[in-house]
Design a protein around this motif. Structure first.
Motif, mmCIF file in Angstrom:
data_model
loop_
_atom_site.group_PDB
_atom_site.id
_atom_site.type_symbol
_atom_site.label_atom_id
_atom_site.label_comp_id
_atom_site.label_asym_id
_atom_site.label_seq_id
_atom_site.Cartn_x
_atom_site.Cartn_y
_atom_site.Cartn_z
ATOM 1 N N SER A 37 0.832 -1.194 0.000
ATOM 2 C CA SER A 37 0.000 0.000 0.000
ATOM 3 C C SER A 37 0.873 1.253 0.000
ATOM 4 C CB SER A 37 -0.967 -0.035 1.187
ATOM 5 O OG SER A 37 -1.985 0.935 1.046
ATOM 6 N N THR A 38 0.327 2.358 0.446
ATOM 7 C CA THR A 38 0.992 3.655 0.289
ATOM 8 C C THR A 38 0.715 4.565 1.476
ATOM 9 O OG1 THR A 38 0.935 5.703 -1.044
ATOM 10 C CG2 THR A 38 -1.041 4.365 -1.048
ATOM 11 N N ASP A 39 1.627 5.494 1.718
ATOM 12 C CA ASP A 39 1.410 6.476 2.778
ATOM 13 C C ASP A 39 0.251 7.422 2.451
ATOM 14 O OD1 ASP A 39 2.633 7.958 0.769
ATOM 15 O OD2 ASP A 39 4.207 8.794 2.041
ATOM 16 N N GLU A 40 -0.179 7.433 1.197
ATOM 17 C CA GLU A 40 -1.256 8.343 0.790
ATOM 18 C C GLU A 40 -2.601 7.981 1.398
ATOM 19 O OE1 GLU A 40 -1.425 9.823 -3.187
ATOM 20 O OE2 GLU A 40 0.655 9.276 -3.600
ATOM 21 N N ASN B 273 4.687 0.890 8.276
ATOM 22 C CA ASN B 273 5.138 2.049 7.502
ATOM 23 C C ASN B 273 6.593 1.867 7.081
ATOM 24 O OD1 ASN B 273 2.693 3.386 7.861
ATOM 25 N ND2 ASN B 273 3.408 4.534 9.641
ATOM 26 N N ILE B 274 6.884 2.178 5.820
ATOM 27 C CA ILE B 274 8.253 2.077 5.310
ATOM 28 C C ILE B 274 8.612 3.411 4.656
ATOM 29 C CG2 ILE B 274 9.834 0.831 3.808
ATOM 30 C CD1 ILE B 274 7.977 -1.580 3.974
ATOM 31 N N GLY B 275 9.357 4.230 5.358
ATOM 32 C CA GLY B 275 9.726 5.551 4.849
ATOM 33 C C GLY B 275 11.222 5.755 4.838
ATOM 34 N N SER C 2 4.371 2.412 2.058
ATOM 35 C CA SER C 2 5.654 3.075 1.815
ATOM 36 C C SER C 2 5.464 4.507 1.358
ATOM 37 C CB SER C 2 6.470 2.300 0.776
ATOM 38 O OG SER C 2 5.813 2.294 -0.460
ATOM 39 N N SER C 3 6.503 5.288 1.564
ATOM 40 C CA SER C 3 6.504 6.666 1.089
ATOM 41 C C SER C 3 6.896 6.689 -0.388
ATOM 42 C CB SER C 3 7.451 7.509 1.942
ATOM 43 O OG SER C 3 8.774 6.986 1.904
#
Length: 318
Positions: free
Chosen positions: A119-122, A234-236, A171-172
């Protein structure tokens, strides 16, 4: 192990395929990809003899059934570009939501050890201050982020209702080799290489956290293999930059003038800032390996040295 990677001919997916070949050289790697505009066989040319490739649509039960049983299933397959989602939201709902449901049904009715949803940080929406944590409320702003949030809800429901072993990664913004030239960094690099203007939405002050794609791939693998069932991670990269900073950095690396910058009308619903709290990933022992400046220089060099890869795509750079 048998590892299935959907969307493995896309940008992050093809980098993840290479990472998993290095990480698990004795495993069977199966890639399922529809080969849409952003999924290209050229992205996998150097590893095709080491994987099993299936051309197929994750929305098709018959296509998905061809992957059979597996130990790990990583779902990278998705429509991902926000601007395209604004123009045609239905395509995003079909692939990102219905496609994920088709894969979940396959996992429910076959021997699939773990289902990993990318997925996404959005999904968190714009964050004025602080950092988004995995338990925060999802507030997607665009049809793209809403479709990814919907897919996440389905994954969570299958974990609760059917006891499916799942992990979600958020992820970012990724950047690096093989990224289709519709996202900010590859578009700006290719336009700069051609001495064309570099259009920036609004005032260029929108902030994103950037992560080099190989760091994200390692994070996804760690979360997928070591994360707790039913959890999100979360993966940033810890590299917050405004869009204007990104563009100026690219111009500096490529030795192009700042006069190429052009400000254009902002896009609808443009989130101001994304930022992630990645402490859960750090608990698993993961941290990004690349400094931002090193990674952006590597990325600029890759595009400059790989004209044969991007030349057929130049007409799409706008």
């Amino acid at each position: 192990m048998k590892i299935v990677i959907t969307g493995g001919a896309g940008f992050i997916g093809c980098n993840f395929v290479r990472h998993m070949l290095e990480r698990h050289p004795e495993s069977e790697i199966v890639v399922l990809d529809k080969l849409t505009y952003a999924g290209r066989m050229e992205n996998l040319e150097d590893v095709l003899d080491r994987i099993t490739f299936i051309q197929g649509d994750i929305c098709s039960k018959d296509d998905v059934n061809r992957i059979g049983d597996c130990d790990l299933l990583f779902n990278f397959a998705a429509e991902t570009h926000v601007d395209r989602s604004i123009n045609d939201a239905g395509v995003f709902v079909r692939t990102d939501v219905i496609g994920t449901h088709t894969l979940l049904e396959h996992a429910r009715t076959h021997e699939v050890g773990r289902f990993v949803q990318i997925s996404t940080d959005e999904v968190y929406g714009s964050v004025a201050s602080g950092y988004s944590k995995e338990g925060d409320r999802m507030q997607p702003s665009s049809p793209y982020s809403a479709s990814k949030a919907g897919a996440e809800m389905l994954v969570a429901a299958y974990a609760t209702t059917y006891g499916l072993d799942t992990v979600i990664t958020r992820s970012s913004n990724n950047f690096g080799p093989y990224q289709f030239p519709e996202k900010l960094i590859p578009v700006m690099i290719l336009r700069a290489l051609q001495d064309r203007t570099l259009p920036i939405y609004g005032n260029g002050m929108n902030v994103r956290d950037w992560i080099y794609v190989t760091d994200n791939c390692e994070g996804v693998a760690v979360a997928g293999e070591q994360g707790r069932s039913g959890e999100a991670y979360n993966i940033g990269g810890g590299n917050e930059r405004t869009n204007l900073e990104i563009v100026r950095t690219i111009l500096s690396i490529l030795k192009k003038p700042g006069s190429l910058i052009e400000y254009v009308a902002d896009r609808p619903g443009h989130d101001m800032r994304y930022a992630l709290d990645c402490s859960k990933m750090r608990e698993l022992g993961w941290r990004p390996r690349h400094r931002f400046m090193d990674a952006i220089e590597l990325t600029c060099a890759w595009y400059a040295q790989n004209r044969t890869w991007y030349a057929p795509l130049l007409a799409t750079v706008s």
